[in-house]
Scaffold this active site. Structure first.
Site, PDB file in Angstrom:
ATOM      1  CG  ASP A 106      -1.898   1.139   1.233  1.00 54.10           C
ATOM      2  OD1 ASP A 106      -2.124   1.731   0.156  1.00 54.10           O
ATOM      3  OD2 ASP A 106      -2.449   1.455   2.305  1.00 54.10           O
ATOM      4  CG  ASP A 148      -3.995   4.139  -2.355  1.00 55.72           C
ATOM      5  OD1 ASP A 148      -3.291   3.186  -1.986  1.00 55.72           O
ATOM      6  OD2 ASP A 148      -4.985   4.539  -1.717  1.00 55.72           O
TER       7      ASP A 148
END
Length: 354
Positions: A32, A240
């Protein structure tokens, strides 16, 4: 000097394996770039979601050490620390789809490269999560934050292996889960050579995000400006890997969707932007500040669904900012360089480099 490890697809996320503790427990963590903290489910569990593999047990590791609130590691940027006085350093970290709570600690960690070589790192700060909930599945044992904050995994280990930089290659949606790709951290992870597109990252108030200024999106030769009411805000778009779809401000999305629908030769399925077949040779280009253009093929802009149809990889949201999700970064070797504040893209078949 680079640390290298393999990446596997897991549902719509991507997983890296990290060995935690002495003796080591293998942790499969979601990659992430939109957060900082590395955490894993941790015994004893006050509230843990169901996990297939053994849950990490700190009482069985000789290198586990909790942090106290007095220590500076407890207060690293992006830690989510929530404590006072001389107590154990607790943390509380929330996501759009869940949360993790527990204690911050240090531990020995290791990543294993494709060649089988193991790279050890001592005293890495991480979250020992005793209360974890959200949309995690039983094969996901936690999450590894690769953001720009001081507590992120790359910020902690980077200085010891040649710099706070890394590169990774994400595979298209529905890639066979037995096929792996790779991540490289530190010296040697730079993305360079012919065909590389490099953009300057923008420093915004949130120290976690990899932010760029998106000025518009072209569908074929038709430009859709980011905003119809003046120049876009600096740093209006984040990268992201922990979010699958690309999220665009609703007004921009509606203008973009109308043009996509106009240029694709076949009829969509109902009111969706899903198609049974024949997407044509649609090319979409992301335009970033500084004249940086990133062309995308239908591999990046459409996801193949289990029924064989293809659905647009973006959606509209009630927000002024945009987010480029992991689907749209598929088949790019993407290099993130925190020290030089750049991000580089190189078109790559990510299914062939694991």
């Amino acid at each position: 000097m680079a640390a290298q490890s393999q990446i596997w697809p897991e549902a719509s996320q991507f997983i890296i394996k990290i060995a935690v503790g002495t003796p080591p427990t293998e942790v499969h963590a979601i990659l992430d770039t939109g957060s900082d903290l590395f955490w894993t489910q941790c015994l004893p569990c006050a509230n843990c979601y169901r996990q297939t593999n053994p849950i990490y047990d700190p009482s069985k590791s000789s290198t586990f050490q909790t942090l106290s609130c007095e220590l500076p590691q407890c207060h690293l940027t992006g830690s989510g620390a929530a404590c006072s006085g001389t107590d154990t350093c607790k943390y509380n970290y929330g996501y759009g789809s869940g949360l993790t709570q527990g204690e911050l600690a240090t531990e020995q960690m290791a990543v294993t490269s494709r060649s089988g070589a193991m790279k050890l790192f001592q005293g890495v700060v991480f979250g020992c999560g005793h209360n974890n909930s959200g949309t995690f599945n039983p094969n996901e044992m936690g999450l590894i934050g690769l953001g720009r904050g001081a507590i992120s995994f790359v910020s902690q280990i980077g200085p010891s292996i040649g710099g706070r930089k890394f590169s990774l290659c994400l595979m298209p949606t529905n890639t066979d889960p037995t096929i792996s790709s790779s991540i490289s951290i530190g010296s040697g992870s730079e993305v360079k050579g012919p065909g590389v597109i490099t953009a300057q990252l923008v420093q915004i108030s949130d120290p976690t995000y990899y932010s760029l200024t998106l000025t518009g999106i072209s569908v074929g030769n038709t430009l859709i400006p980011y905003s119809t009411s003046g120049p876009p805000a600096q740093g209006n778009t984040v990268l992201d890997t922990g979010t699958p779809p690309t999220l665009l401000p609703k007004e921009l999305y509606e203008r973009l969707a109308a043009e996509v629908r106009r240029q694709i030769p076949s009829e969509p399925i109902g009111d969706t932007l899903c198609y049974k077949d024949n997407l044509g040779d649609l090319v979409m280009t992301l335009h970033f500040d500084g004249g940086v253009d990133l062309p995308l093929s239908t591999i990046q802009t459409f996801n193949q669904m289990p029924d064989g149809s293809f659905c647009f990889a973006a959606m509209g949201v009630d927000d002024d900012s945009a987010l480029i999700g992991n689907s749209m970064m598929a088949n790019f070797l993407v290099g993130y360089d925190i020290d030089n504040m750049t991000v580089s893209f190189k078109p790559t078949d990510c299914t062939k480099i694991g």
